[in-house]
Every structure is written in structure tokens, then in C-alpha cells.
Design an enzyme around this catalytic site. Structure first.
Site, mmCIF file in Angstrom:
data_model
loop_
_atom_site.group_PDB
_atom_site.id
_atom_site.type_symbol
_atom_site.label_atom_id
_atom_site.label_comp_id
_atom_site.label_asym_id
_atom_site.label_seq_id
_atom_site.Cartn_x
_atom_site.Cartn_y
_atom_site.Cartn_z
ATOM 1 N N SER A 265 28.060 -47.408 -43.927
ATOM 2 C CA SER A 265 27.507 -48.485 -44.760
ATOM 3 C C SER A 265 28.499 -48.851 -45.848
ATOM 4 C CB SER A 265 26.207 -48.032 -45.421
ATOM 5 O OG SER A 265 25.272 -47.710 -44.426
ATOM 6 N N GLU B 33 29.494 -48.651 -51.391
ATOM 7 C CA GLU B 33 29.185 -47.218 -51.281
ATOM 8 C C GLU B 33 30.457 -46.367 -51.273
ATOM 9 O OE1 GLU B 33 26.081 -45.876 -48.473
ATOM 10 O OE2 GLU B 33 27.562 -44.421 -47.799
ATOM 11 N N ARG C 256 22.945 -41.699 -53.292
ATOM 12 C CA ARG C 256 24.375 -41.881 -53.013
ATOM 13 C C ARG C 256 25.225 -41.638 -54.258
ATOM 14 N NH1 ARG C 256 22.211 -42.640 -48.622
ATOM 15 N NH2 ARG C 256 21.810 -40.526 -49.197
HETATM 16 C C1 LIG Z 1 30.735 -44.208 -38.971
HETATM 17 C C2 LIG Z 1 30.342 -43.661 -40.329
HETATM 18 C C3 LIG Z 1 29.013 -43.345 -40.597
HETATM 19 C C4 LIG Z 1 28.644 -42.827 -41.849
HETATM 20 N N1 LIG Z 1 27.331 -42.521 -42.084
HETATM 21 C C5 LIG Z 1 26.953 -42.015 -43.278
HETATM 22 C C6 LIG Z 1 25.574 -41.684 -43.528
HETATM 23 O O1 LIG Z 1 24.725 -41.825 -42.665
HETATM 24 N N2 LIG Z 1 25.257 -41.203 -44.750
HETATM 25 C C7 LIG Z 1 26.191 -41.007 -45.724
HETATM 26 O O2 LIG Z 1 25.805 -40.563 -46.816
HETATM 27 N N3 LIG Z 1 27.492 -41.292 -45.513
HETATM 28 C C8 LIG Z 1 27.893 -41.787 -44.319
HETATM 29 N N4 LIG Z 1 29.208 -42.109 -44.096
HETATM 30 C C9 LIG Z 1 30.181 -41.926 -45.174
HETATM 31 C C10 LIG Z 1 30.984 -40.598 -45.098
HETATM 32 O O3 LIG Z 1 31.034 -40.103 -43.800
HETATM 33 C C11 LIG Z 1 30.406 -39.522 -46.005
HETATM 34 O O4 LIG Z 1 30.360 -39.974 -47.326
HETATM 35 C C12 LIG Z 1 31.241 -38.225 -45.946
HETATM 36 O O5 LIG Z 1 30.608 -37.210 -46.691
HETATM 37 C C13 LIG Z 1 32.657 -38.408 -46.474
HETATM 38 O O6 LIG Z 1 33.384 -37.222 -46.147
HETATM 39 P P1 LIG Z 1 34.956 -37.223 -46.081
HETATM 40 O O7 LIG Z 1 35.373 -35.811 -45.894
HETATM 41 O O8 LIG Z 1 35.427 -38.189 -45.048
HETATM 42 O O9 LIG Z 1 35.331 -37.748 -47.535
HETATM 43 P P2 LIG Z 1 36.622 -38.587 -47.947
HETATM 44 O O10 LIG Z 1 36.489 -39.980 -47.438
HETATM 45 O O11 LIG Z 1 37.859 -37.837 -47.605
HETATM 46 O O12 LIG Z 1 36.451 -38.621 -49.525
HETATM 47 C C14 LIG Z 1 35.390 -39.365 -50.101
HETATM 48 C C15 LIG Z 1 35.401 -39.131 -51.618
HETATM 49 O O13 LIG Z 1 35.123 -37.771 -51.890
HETATM 50 C C16 LIG Z 1 36.229 -37.159 -52.551
HETATM 51 N N5 LIG Z 1 36.378 -35.817 -51.979
HETATM 52 C C17 LIG Z 1 36.463 -35.472 -50.663
HETATM 53 N N6 LIG Z 1 36.542 -34.138 -50.549
HETATM 54 C C18 LIG Z 1 36.535 -33.628 -51.811
HETATM 55 C C19 LIG Z 1 36.592 -32.323 -52.357
HETATM 56 N N7 LIG Z 1 36.685 -31.233 -51.588
HETATM 57 N N8 LIG Z 1 36.552 -32.186 -53.710
HETATM 58 C C20 LIG Z 1 36.463 -33.270 -54.525
HETATM 59 N N9 LIG Z 1 36.399 -34.532 -54.065
HETATM 60 C C21 LIG Z 1 36.429 -34.701 -52.715
HETATM 61 C C22 LIG Z 1 37.428 -38.048 -52.301
HETATM 62 O O14 LIG Z 1 38.389 -37.939 -53.344
HETATM 63 C C23 LIG Z 1 36.769 -39.414 -52.265
HETATM 64 O O15 LIG Z 1 36.550 -39.861 -53.578
HETATM 65 C C24 LIG Z 1 29.621 -42.639 -42.850
HETATM 66 C C25 LIG Z 1 30.973 -42.957 -42.571
HETATM 67 C C26 LIG Z 1 31.321 -43.465 -41.325
HETATM 68 C C27 LIG Z 1 32.759 -43.794 -41.039
#
Ligand SMILES: Cc1cc2nc3c(=O)[nH]c(=O)nc-3n(C[C@H](O)[C@H](O)[C@H](O)COP(=O)(O)OP(=O)(O)OC[C@H]3O[C@@H](n4cnc5c(N)ncnc54)[C@H](O)[C@@H]3O)c2cc1C
Length: 344
Positions: free
Chosen positions: A234, A336, A157
Site C-alpha cells: 500500500s 505509508e 502504521r
Molecule cells: C507486496 C508488498 C506487500 C506489503 N504488505 C504489507 C502489509 O500487508 N502490511 C504492512 O504493514 N506492510 C506491508 N508491506 C510493507 C513492508 O513489507 C513492511 O513494512 C515490512 O515490515 C518492511 O520490512 P523491510 O525489512 O523490507 O523494511 P525496509 O524497507 O528495509 O525498511 C523500512 C523502514 O524501516 C527501517 N528499518 C528496517 N529495519 C530496521 C532495523 N532493524 N532497525 C531500525 N530501522 C529499521 C528502515 O530504515 C526504513 O525506514 C508490503 C510491502 C510489499 C512490497
């Protein structure tokens, strides 16, 4: 910002910009830097907790789309995916095309460009296994470049990108295997559900369907009609303990049986955060202030299940759990998601 996060939490941003291509992402970030404003790059908002005060600068929403094959041979195909491509759309397309390597990551919300940030993983796969490189805008150097996977600092992570303002991910390259079958199934629960031994392979579509079913049962697939999914998934990572700390935990938990744990790299042990939380007295559904609660389906997910809470309430629940686990077991849980303008 509550409209842009899966927790439905977060105060106002000073400015909100939408970028629909890599060029626009760079441009919007440069413009904000030119105004001397802090910049938050946000995509699906599924891994952030934004404070009630919001963000005192520009939020750049990453909405670029698409992927294309940039290299291939008889056995593999390398796809370059724009940062804003919805992750699960990509996974569905790779499964449909017979490209193996992402199928166990089905159903994870958010964007492809965010997957390197915390080395997204689930059910025995993580993106570090398939990413070959990441195209980035380097805010320090003011230039666009490529970081090879070996230099991304991928860890459990984590990566060099998490909690760093320096890198903006523009696109990500994944090298996938041409195969109708999944990679060997490593996760025992998934293997059981698929009725194969750990290490067995199954048709890609079966792996995807079964992962989606298991995840939905835990409230881990976004569903507007299911408030148990109004979370960041998580909330805490599984603590990674040195051998000595693990033995201390076993002593303190002696009356509860063996804490579920997995060997990590080196002499460390990864312990189940969900088990620690549950055994410290925080059951599924445990309520916090203002209607925040532990999900009724998964001990690790904290939800804003009425959709009306504040970030302060969520943070208060997270603190109560972290402190309760520490008091009972002497183990510190770490969040996380990325915390923005709030602390736990
Ligand atoms: C129901 C649910 C289940 C989930 N299950 C998992 C799982 O099984 N495994 C897991 O690892 N995660 C899980 N997650 C967490 C999440 O979905 C992942 O971490 C996902 O990759 C985040 O993507 P996002 O586009 O929503 O990022 P955001 O929430 O928009 O951003 C997260 C972080 O990344 C940065 N960021 C986003 N895009 C960029 C970019 N292009 N360049 C630089 N920085 C950037 C943001 O600034 C922030 O710091 C879950 C979340 C939910 C709500």
C-alpha cells in the site's frame, strides 16, 4: 539501491555494508557514525522509496538470522527473533509449531526487525498485539537496551521508531499462544473466504493458506514474475478523520454512496484510501510517467512495473493521486513507506 528495494528504485549509496549479527549491526552503525556519515539501516527494502540521488552515506544491510524461544509456560511461548530474519519464514515456522498470533500476517515481505517500525498489520492482526519488547541500539546514548511494548508508541502504521534515526532494532520478542487454532478472525473478507463468522477460529494452516491466496490475488505477495508486486504494498495509509471531516467527506461523496469506513479509537473514523483513489478517477492500471502505474490488482499499490522508471516518476504519480483525491474529496492522503531523499 534499486537492487535492494522491492520498487527497484533508488540511486547509489556512498557505502554499502552487510551485517549478519546484532553485534555487526551495532559495529557498522558505530563505524559510520565515527566517519560522521548519515546511516540508513535497510533490511528487505519493501517499505522505502529512495530518491534518484541515492543515499549520501552508509547503508547497513541487516542480514542477521534466526529465532529462539526465550520464555514459555503452559499456554504461551515467547520467541526472540533476529532483526534480519525474513518475516514470512518466521510466520511459517510459528504456524508449523502451533503458535498462534502471526498467522494473518502471512506473506508480508521484509524482515522481522522492521515489523515494529510501522506496526505491520493485515487481515485484522498487527504486531503490536504480540510484541512484548524490542532490543535496540540507541544511537543517541550509544548503548544497547530493551524497549517494552508499552513504550514503543504503537499506532496504526506507526511507532516511535518510524522516521526516527535514533533506534536500530536488533531483535524483537513476540509472545504467542500455544494453539492449533488462529486468533479470532476479525477481517470480514478473510472470514468469508474461510467460511466462518467474524470472531470464529480456524486451523492455523488454513488461516495462513487463505491469507496467502487472498494476498496473491491482489499482488501483495512478492513475485519476481509478477510486476504488479514491484511495489511497497500500500502506498498510502487509510486516512483517519475527525468526525467533522468525515461528515464533510460524506457530503462531498453523496453522489457515490457511503464511503467505506471503520470506527477508530476515540471519535475518529478510518476511511478506505483505495475507495477514495478509485472514486477520484484513478482506476487499477492507471498509468504515470516512465511506465509507473497503479497495480492492475490493487488500487493502493503503485508499481514500477517495467522495472525501468525513476523515483521521480513514481513520486509524480503519487502526487497526481494525492492531489486528485484532495481536489475531489478534501481529504489528504499520506504515504505509508519511508521516503529517503525524496518528497511527495
Ligand atoms: C507486496 C508488498 C506487500 C506489503 N504488505 C504489507 C502489509 O500487508 N502490511 C504492512 O504493514 N506492510 C506491508 N508491506 C510493507 C513492508 O513489507 C513492511 O513494512 C515490512 O515490515 C518492511 O520490512 P523491510 O525489512 O523490507 O523494511 P525496509 O524497507 O528495509 O525498511 C523500512 C523502514 O524501516 C527501517 N528499518 C528496517 N529495519 C530496521 C532495523 N532493524 N532497525 C531500525 N530501522 C529499521 C528502515 O530504515 C526504513 O525506514 C508490503 C510491502 C510489499 C512490497
Amino acid at each position: 539501491m534499486a537492487r535492494y528495494t522491492t520498487l527497484r528504485l533508488g540511486g547509489a549509496a556512498r557505502r554499502l555494508e552487510t551485517a549478519t549479527s546484532a553485534e555487526q549491526i551495532v559495529q557498522k552503525v558505530q563505524e559510520a557514525q565515527g566517519r560522521d556519515e548519515p546511516v540508513l539501516v535497510l533490511a528487505g527494502g519493501s517499505n522505502v522509496v529512495i530518491g534518484d540521488q541515492g543515499f549520501p552515506g552508509s547503508v547497513v544491510l541487516v542480514r542477521s538470522r534466526g529465532f529462539r524461544v526465550v520464555a514459555e509456560d503452559a499456554d504461551t511461548v515467547t520467541v526472540r527473533v533476529e532483526a534480519g530474519e525474513p518475516w514470512d519464514d518466521l510466520v511459517a515456522a510459528t504456524v508449523a509449531n502451533g503458535w498462534s498470533g502471526l498467522e494473518c500476517l502471512s506473506g508480508i515481505p521484509g524482515s522481522a526487525g522492521a515489523t515494529p517500525i510501522q506496526n505491520v498489520g493485515a487481515y485484522g492482526q498487527e504486531v503490536a498485539e504480540t510484541i512484548t519488547g524490542v532490543q535496540v541500539y540507541d544511537r543517541t546514548a550509544g548503548s544497547v537496551g530493551r524497549i517494552a511494548a508499552a513504550d514503543c508508541g504503537f499506532a496504526y502504521r506507526g511507532s516511535i521508531f518510524k522516521y526516527s534515526d535514533r533506534w536500530v532494532v536488533l531483535s524483537v520478542d513476540f509472545r504467542l499462544i500455544r494453539s492449533p487454532l488462529s486468533t479470532p478472525v476479525r477481517y470480514a473478507e478473510l472470514a468469508r473466504a474461510l467460511d466462518v463468522e467474524v470472531g470464529g477460529r480456524v486451523p492455523l494452516a488454513d488461516a495462513r493458506a487463505t491469507v496467502l491466496r487472498l494476498r496473491a490475488g491482489k499482488g501483495m505477495v512478492l513475485d519476481a514474475a509478477d510486476p504488479d508486486t514491484w511495489s511497497v504494498g500500500s502506498f498510502f495509509t487509510n486516512p483517519v478523520l475527525e468526525r467533522e471531516a468525515y461528515e464533510l467527506l460524506r457530503e462531498r461523496a453523496a453522489d457515490l454512496g457511503e464511503p467505506p469506513a471503520w470506527p477508530g479509537a476515540g471519535d475518529v473514523v478510518k476511511v478506505s484510501a483505495a475507495w477514495l483513489i478509485d472514486k477520484a478517477g484513478f482506476a487499477k492500471g492507471h498509468p504515470g510517467p516512465e511506465g509507473v502505474a497503479i497495480s492492475t490488482k490493487h488500487t493502493l499499490a503503485l508499481t514500477n512495473h517495467r522495472g525501468t522508471a525513476s523515483t521521480a516518476a513514481l513520486v509524480a504519480l503519487a502526487r497526481e493521486i494525492r492531489d486528485g483525491v484532495h481536489d475531489r474529496f478534501g481529504v489528504t492522503l499520506h504515504p505509508e513507506p519511508v521516503l529517503i531523499n525524496c518528497v511527495i
